[in-house]
Design a protein around this motif. Sequence first.
Motif, mmCIF file in Angstrom:
data_model
loop_
_atom_site.group_PDB
_atom_site.id
_atom_site.type_symbol
_atom_site.label_atom_id
_atom_site.label_comp_id
_atom_site.label_asym_id
_atom_site.label_seq_id
_atom_site.Cartn_x
_atom_site.Cartn_y
_atom_site.Cartn_z
ATOM 1 N N LEU A 31 -42.590 -24.691 -13.945
ATOM 2 C CA LEU A 31 -41.847 -25.270 -13.534
ATOM 3 C C LEU A 31 -41.419 -24.861 -12.089
ATOM 4 O O LEU A 31 -40.325 -24.239 -12.742
ATOM 5 C CB LEU A 31 -41.409 -25.857 -14.664
ATOM 6 C CG LEU A 31 -41.996 -25.699 -15.843
ATOM 7 C CD1 LEU A 31 -41.008 -25.967 -17.325
ATOM 8 C CD2 LEU A 31 -42.521 -27.899 -16.263
ATOM 9 N N GLU A 36 -41.855 -31.547 -8.266
ATOM 10 C CA GLU A 36 -41.819 -33.067 -8.207
ATOM 11 C C GLU A 36 -42.704 -34.044 -7.390
ATOM 12 O O GLU A 36 -42.360 -33.648 -5.941
ATOM 13 C CB GLU A 36 -40.207 -33.056 -8.162
ATOM 14 C CG GLU A 36 -39.655 -32.296 -9.752
ATOM 15 C CD GLU A 36 -39.659 -32.658 -10.732
ATOM 16 O OE1 GLU A 36 -39.838 -34.662 -10.879
ATOM 17 O OE2 GLU A 36 -39.400 -32.600 -11.812
ATOM 18 N N ASN A 85 -46.620 -39.303 -10.184
ATOM 19 C CA ASN A 85 -46.277 -39.982 -11.325
ATOM 20 C C ASN A 85 -46.784 -40.751 -12.305
ATOM 21 O O ASN A 85 -47.374 -41.471 -11.843
ATOM 22 C CB ASN A 85 -44.299 -40.520 -10.896
ATOM 23 C CG ASN A 85 -43.973 -38.910 -10.699
ATOM 24 O OD1 ASN A 85 -43.798 -38.242 -9.968
ATOM 25 N ND2 ASN A 85 -43.189 -39.609 -8.739
ATOM 26 N N TYR A 143 -49.125 -32.989 -16.686
ATOM 27 C CA TYR A 143 -47.934 -32.462 -16.113
ATOM 28 C C TYR A 143 -46.367 -32.568 -17.180
ATOM 29 O O TYR A 143 -46.579 -33.426 -18.150
ATOM 30 C CB TYR A 143 -47.357 -33.126 -14.763
ATOM 31 C CG TYR A 143 -46.536 -34.531 -14.718
ATOM 32 C CD1 TYR A 143 -45.630 -34.290 -14.180
ATOM 33 C CD2 TYR A 143 -47.435 -35.471 -14.404
ATOM 34 C CE1 TYR A 143 -44.624 -35.533 -14.558
ATOM 35 C CE2 TYR A 143 -46.925 -36.699 -14.017
ATOM 36 C CZ TYR A 143 -44.991 -36.208 -13.964
ATOM 37 O OH TYR A 143 -44.618 -38.012 -14.242
ATOM 38 N N ASN A 145 -42.302 -32.554 -17.782
ATOM 39 C CA ASN A 145 -40.771 -32.714 -16.810
ATOM 40 C C ASN A 145 -40.804 -32.365 -16.709
ATOM 41 O O ASN A 145 -40.126 -32.762 -18.645
ATOM 42 C CB ASN A 145 -41.029 -34.219 -16.379
ATOM 43 C CG ASN A 145 -40.532 -34.507 -14.720
ATOM 44 O OD1 ASN A 145 -40.033 -33.785 -14.485
ATOM 45 N ND2 ASN A 145 -40.701 -35.812 -13.893
ATOM 46 N N HIS A 147 -36.087 -33.674 -17.703
ATOM 47 C CA HIS A 147 -35.323 -34.386 -16.745
ATOM 48 C C HIS A 147 -33.854 -33.814 -17.214
ATOM 49 O O HIS A 147 -33.388 -32.901 -18.211
ATOM 50 C CB HIS A 147 -35.414 -35.350 -17.334
ATOM 51 C CG HIS A 147 -36.815 -36.124 -17.075
ATOM 52 N ND1 HIS A 147 -37.438 -36.914 -15.640
ATOM 53 C CD2 HIS A 147 -37.959 -35.989 -17.985
ATOM 54 C CE1 HIS A 147 -38.719 -37.273 -16.335
ATOM 55 N NE2 HIS A 147 -39.048 -36.419 -17.297
ATOM 56 N N GLY A 154 -36.258 -36.565 -12.729
ATOM 57 C CA GLY A 154 -36.687 -34.874 -13.121
ATOM 58 C C GLY A 154 -36.730 -34.017 -11.984
ATOM 59 O O GLY A 154 -36.520 -34.178 -10.319
ATOM 60 N N ARG A 157 -40.495 -29.381 -12.572
ATOM 61 C CA ARG A 157 -42.180 -30.075 -13.329
ATOM 62 C C ARG A 157 -43.622 -29.058 -12.720
ATOM 63 O O ARG A 157 -42.756 -28.433 -11.988
ATOM 64 C CB ARG A 157 -42.379 -31.273 -11.914
ATOM 65 C CG ARG A 157 -43.653 -32.148 -12.138
ATOM 66 C CD ARG A 157 -43.506 -33.313 -11.314
ATOM 67 N NE ARG A 157 -45.746 -33.801 -11.777
ATOM 68 C CZ ARG A 157 -45.645 -34.482 -11.247
ATOM 69 N NH1 ARG A 157 -44.582 -35.753 -10.284
ATOM 70 N NH2 ARG A 157 -46.960 -34.725 -10.901
#
Length: 189
Positions: A31, A36, A85, A143, A145, A147, A154, A157
Amino acid sequence: MFKHSLTVLALALAALPMAASAATTVYSFNLDAMQEVPTNNSPAAGSFQLIVDDVADTLSFVMTAFNLQGMVSGAHIHMAPMGSNGSVQFNLITNADALGPVTVGPFLVPNSYALLGTDKAAGLTTTFMPLADAINAMPWNFYVNLHTDFMPGGEIRGQLAPIPEPGTYALLAIGLGVIGVAARRRRVV
């Protein structure tokens, strides 16, 4: 005769993966802020491992993140292809067994986060099939994410990426060997 035997062998080897119906698939990936949409300048990074059992319809997961700029406010599996997204499909925090800062021995690692979930029901459905089946059918469309209050949209990601089983590599090697033998034999004749 040899050509016929080679065809039968190739068909038998191609059928092997169909006979083995593995119930679990492992996804492991990193990640970061560059994945993102839109990208951000967070120095945070993390890793995620997801085990999908499509027979028991469960998800098991382990996530770690380091150098976060804010406090974690959410962690989800979303459905959307890379570069876009999508909607939340599974709330990782709600379905976690343990979460909190990362510790190394007696020491707390600053700006870190760990999340662990085991054998949680993934019976949620996408619009067309159970989530576990959908992830295994199209992993590139999902995916994870993470936050934070610093970046509510986010902070980091990662897109799902399946890890091939050792048997897949073995079948690939055998298939390449058969093709090589056939090509060599064809040149000799």
